[in-house]
Design an enzyme around this catalytic site. Sequence first.
Site, mmCIF file in Angstrom:
data_model
loop_
_atom_site.group_PDB
_atom_site.id
_atom_site.type_symbol
_atom_site.label_atom_id
_atom_site.label_comp_id
_atom_site.label_asym_id
_atom_site.label_seq_id
_atom_site.Cartn_x
_atom_site.Cartn_y
_atom_site.Cartn_z
ATOM 1 N N ARG A 87 0.823 -1.220 0.000
ATOM 2 C CA ARG A 87 0.000 0.000 0.000
ATOM 3 C C ARG A 87 0.854 1.266 0.000
ATOM 4 O O ARG A 87 0.462 2.278 -0.582
ATOM 5 C CB ARG A 87 -0.937 -0.003 1.197
ATOM 6 C CG ARG A 87 -2.030 -1.020 1.005
ATOM 7 C CD ARG A 87 -2.972 -1.051 2.165
ATOM 8 N NE ARG A 87 -4.110 -1.891 1.841
ATOM 9 C CZ ARG A 87 -4.908 -2.438 2.736
ATOM 10 N NH1 ARG A 87 -4.703 -2.216 4.010
ATOM 11 N NH2 ARG A 87 -5.927 -3.178 2.361
ATOM 12 N N LYS A 123 -20.172 -17.072 0.491
ATOM 13 C CA LYS A 123 -21.632 -16.921 0.503
ATOM 14 C C LYS A 123 -22.208 -16.211 -0.710
ATOM 15 O O LYS A 123 -21.624 -15.254 -1.204
ATOM 16 C CB LYS A 123 -22.027 -16.105 1.735
ATOM 17 C CG LYS A 123 -21.718 -16.782 3.035
ATOM 18 C CD LYS A 123 -22.126 -15.850 4.135
ATOM 19 C CE LYS A 123 -21.912 -16.456 5.504
ATOM 20 N NZ LYS A 123 -22.148 -15.453 6.531
ATOM 21 N N GLY A 169 -10.405 -9.373 -1.388
ATOM 22 C CA GLY A 169 -9.259 -9.804 -0.586
ATOM 23 C C GLY A 169 -8.739 -11.184 -0.909
ATOM 24 O O GLY A 169 -7.550 -11.364 -1.163
ATOM 25 N N GLY A 202 -13.680 -4.112 -0.468
ATOM 26 C CA GLY A 202 -15.050 -3.639 -0.247
ATOM 27 C C GLY A 202 -15.441 -2.549 -1.229
ATOM 28 O O GLY A 202 -16.547 -2.555 -1.776
HETATM 29 P P1 AMP Z 1 -15.345 -14.508 0.537
HETATM 30 O O1 AMP Z 1 -14.747 -13.628 1.597
HETATM 31 O O2 AMP Z 1 -16.832 -14.510 0.521
HETATM 32 O O3 AMP Z 1 -14.737 -14.251 -0.822
HETATM 33 O O4 AMP Z 1 -15.002 -15.996 0.963
HETATM 34 C C1 AMP Z 1 -13.685 -16.457 1.022
HETATM 35 C C2 AMP Z 1 -13.659 -17.665 1.895
HETATM 36 O O5 AMP Z 1 -14.493 -18.657 1.361
HETATM 37 C C3 AMP Z 1 -12.290 -18.280 1.992
HETATM 38 O O6 AMP Z 1 -11.836 -18.143 3.306
HETATM 39 C C4 AMP Z 1 -12.508 -19.754 1.620
HETATM 40 O O7 AMP Z 1 -11.845 -20.645 2.478
HETATM 41 C C5 AMP Z 1 -14.001 -19.910 1.761
HETATM 42 N N1 AMP Z 1 -14.514 -20.990 0.909
HETATM 43 C C6 AMP Z 1 -14.293 -21.172 -0.402
HETATM 44 N N2 AMP Z 1 -14.874 -22.301 -0.833
HETATM 45 C C7 AMP Z 1 -15.474 -22.863 0.219
HETATM 46 C C8 AMP Z 1 -16.230 -24.064 0.410
HETATM 47 N N3 AMP Z 1 -16.492 -24.909 -0.611
HETATM 48 N N4 AMP Z 1 -16.693 -24.319 1.649
HETATM 49 C C9 AMP Z 1 -16.442 -23.468 2.665
HETATM 50 N N5 AMP Z 1 -15.739 -22.337 2.561
HETATM 51 C C10 AMP Z 1 -15.261 -22.038 1.347
#
Ligand code: AMP
Length: 399
Positions: free
Chosen positions: A36, A201, A357, A380
């Site tokens: 950064r 999610k 991230g 974000g």
């Molecule tokens: P996000 O911050 O929503 O982009 O989510 C990232 C996180 O999703 C990471 O820490 C991954 O370990 C988790 N992740 C990715 N695939 C899976 C999965 N199939 N089951 C559970 N967690 C997951």
Amino acid sequence: MQTIDNYNFSGKKAIVRVDFNVPLNKETFEVTDDTRIRGALPTIHKILNDGGSAIIMSHLGRPKEGPEKKFSLHHVISKLEEHLPGVTVKFADDCIGEKTLDQKKSLAQGEILLLENLRFYKEETKGDPDFASKLADGVDCYVNDAFGTAHRAHASTTIIAQYFDAGNKMFGFLINKELIAMDTVLNKSQNPFTAIMGGAKVSDKIQVIENLLPRIDNLIIGGGMTYTFIKAQGGKIGNSLCEEDKLDLALKILKKADKNKVKVYIPTDAVNADKFDAEANTNISKTKETPDGWMGLDIGPDTMNTFTEVIKNSRTILWNGPMGVFEMEKFAVGTSTVAKALSEATSNGAYTLIGGGDSVAAINKNGLADKVSYVSTGGGAMLEYMEGKELPGIKAIRE
Ligand code: AMP
């Protein structure tokens, strides 16, 4: 709108909002990743080379109640000096106040004054106008180069802009690059345009997906959100991650995609684990036939092949979110495969933007950051921009 390229900083004092929210070693307080700081250098160089002086302000961490040593921007000075040989970097141990105003006034051409952490004052995140006006005191112009906080209407990122006329406020080079990258994808994309959405999610990404559907040709789904789609379509998902209250939403997305003639690629096979653990036992199954007691933690080999093919045939690609639990070696292959496919697509002339991230961490882990078109610095902020929202920090300069 004023631009940093056109502005002559000679004899001017510029207050620059940067993102020096850098990780520090917990014992020695040394900067452990200076990405950064390096990101802000082109703007700082331009100001100093023109013959101006720069008053630099940032937040660092999340201080709760006033000053805390561990969140002092003093820890950043030596790293900043390392990147600016021969430049005097002075420090103001308060970001506002009489003493700081005197320091601003006595700053000579070519010098830098780094202000103490803005978030030692609650007024910063509250967007307090009086606090913002104090930050604006004693300077000629305002430069915002902190993309990571551009989605916040804080005093230093947004409110301060009202104290400068249109000719004396502008974006720095880093924000400019971010805006160009995002506009290339949102408004100047070449087809086929593929969006890859992964991560945990659906609920976190839904607005981005909805905003992209009218623009894209392909939507690749990966990561934990896969299973909300699979279950919504009647598949068996074992213990895989699922947002039960988002099943209808998943079906709504699929319908909307169909209406927009977007081809949706949902993983067909997966690497499953018998527990959420780096040492878990694994097997491979179809995603819609996950065995009882198992959970899908990465995309499987057939899916990797399909995704790679789609990515390689795309001209514009946006990637947000990992394909699996890439923090654990056993479940990192799918994410690495996608990272490699993106780098190949880029070398074949596609425009590739990586943001958020975890996908940034994944591309760095694979050593491919300089093999894609752009890696966004603001997780974000980038997502909100992709949702079609007007970011307050961007609007404040544009209007
Ligand atoms: P996000 O911050 O929503 O982009 O989510 C990232 C996180 O999703 C990471 O820490 C991954 O370990 C988790 N992740 C990715 N695939 C899976 C999965 N199939 N089951 C559970 N967690 C997951």
